[in-house]
Write an enzyme that holds these catalytic residues in place. Sequence first.
Site, PDB file in Angstrom:
ATOM      1  N   GLY A   1       0.816  -1.211   0.000  1.00 53.61           N
ATOM      2  CA  GLY A   1       0.000   0.000   0.000  1.00 53.61           C
ATOM      3  C   GLY A   1       0.842   1.250   0.000  1.00 53.61           C
ATOM      4  N   ASN A   2       0.209   2.378   0.267  1.00 57.10           N
ATOM      5  CA  ASN A   2       0.925   3.659   0.298  1.00 57.10           C
ATOM      6  C   ASN A   2       0.463   4.486   1.492  1.00 57.10           C
ATOM      7  OD1 ASN A   2      -1.291   5.603  -0.601  1.00 57.10           O
ATOM      8  ND2 ASN A   2      -1.338   4.103  -2.260  1.00 57.10           N
ATOM      9  N   ARG A   3       1.104   5.629   1.702  1.00 58.43           N
ATOM     10  CA  ARG A   3       0.877   6.428   2.912  1.00 58.43           C
ATOM     11  C   ARG A   3      -0.282   7.418   2.818  1.00 58.43           C
ATOM     12  NH1 ARG A   3       5.096   5.944   6.366  1.00 58.43           N
ATOM     13  NH2 ARG A   3       7.059   5.189   5.488  1.00 58.43           N
TER      14      ARG A   3
END
Length: 229
Positions: free
Chosen positions: A33-35
């Site tokens: 995933g990402n932030r």
Amino acid sequence: LEAAGRSGALAGRSVVVSAGGTREPIDPVRFVGNRSSGAMGVALASAARAAGATVTLVGANLHVPAPAGVELVEVETTAQLREAMLERASADVVVMAAAVADYRVRGAADEKRSKESWGDAPTIELELNPDILAELAGLPRDGLLVGFGAETEADDAALVERGRAKLARKGADLLVLNRVGHDEGFGPVETRVRVLDADGVVADASGAKASVARAIIDCVAQRLAGTTS
Ligand code: CTP
Ligand code: CA
């Protein structure tokens, strides 16, 4: 036009905003995933609602609550986000503020991977996800399509040039360009954005996300003014 975002400038309009970051499963308990917190997209949904629009927020793993008065559709993966956006592509305004995972995991496992099955030095193979914004841009539509571009480019002119190239590549009507770094653009900090159309920069806004969102919605409302709802 200063007050456009606060005074019913989008009354009678439908607005769909994607926000957050998609996650791609590795197995049932792990993901890539990402932030992205979703704060910018949520602020946009809120500003559109305040301007009188009927708003749907397609939220991918939001770290912040959805605003009141907005329909929330929750998704996790890019495939789910794509489905939700394509279903709603005929809205008057479609905003792709979500941080879409560029890749998904090839051959994600249906059962939890164990060290026994995975071994000492496993590799995760990725494959390209579809480009939802480009796909939306390719559909026959009357509405306004707004993309986002997060760039780490430090030089200002180069940043805008990169944004223009991205806008042209995607085929959206507007691109909201923001510079990101490890603590710029993600989370509850000051944001600066430039809004671009095919001819160049049409708006420049900075400050808290809520006020930047209002400026973007003002821009959208101006574009829509003159078209029938
Ligand atoms: N986007 C999308 N589908 C993808 C990737 C991105 O719809 N698979 C959308 C984002 O929501 C955003 C815009 O495209 O509105 C630009 O995203 P960005 O990550 O900046 O662009 P990319 O085309 O993915 O280019 P890069 O290789 O620089 O990440
Ligand atoms: Ca990307």
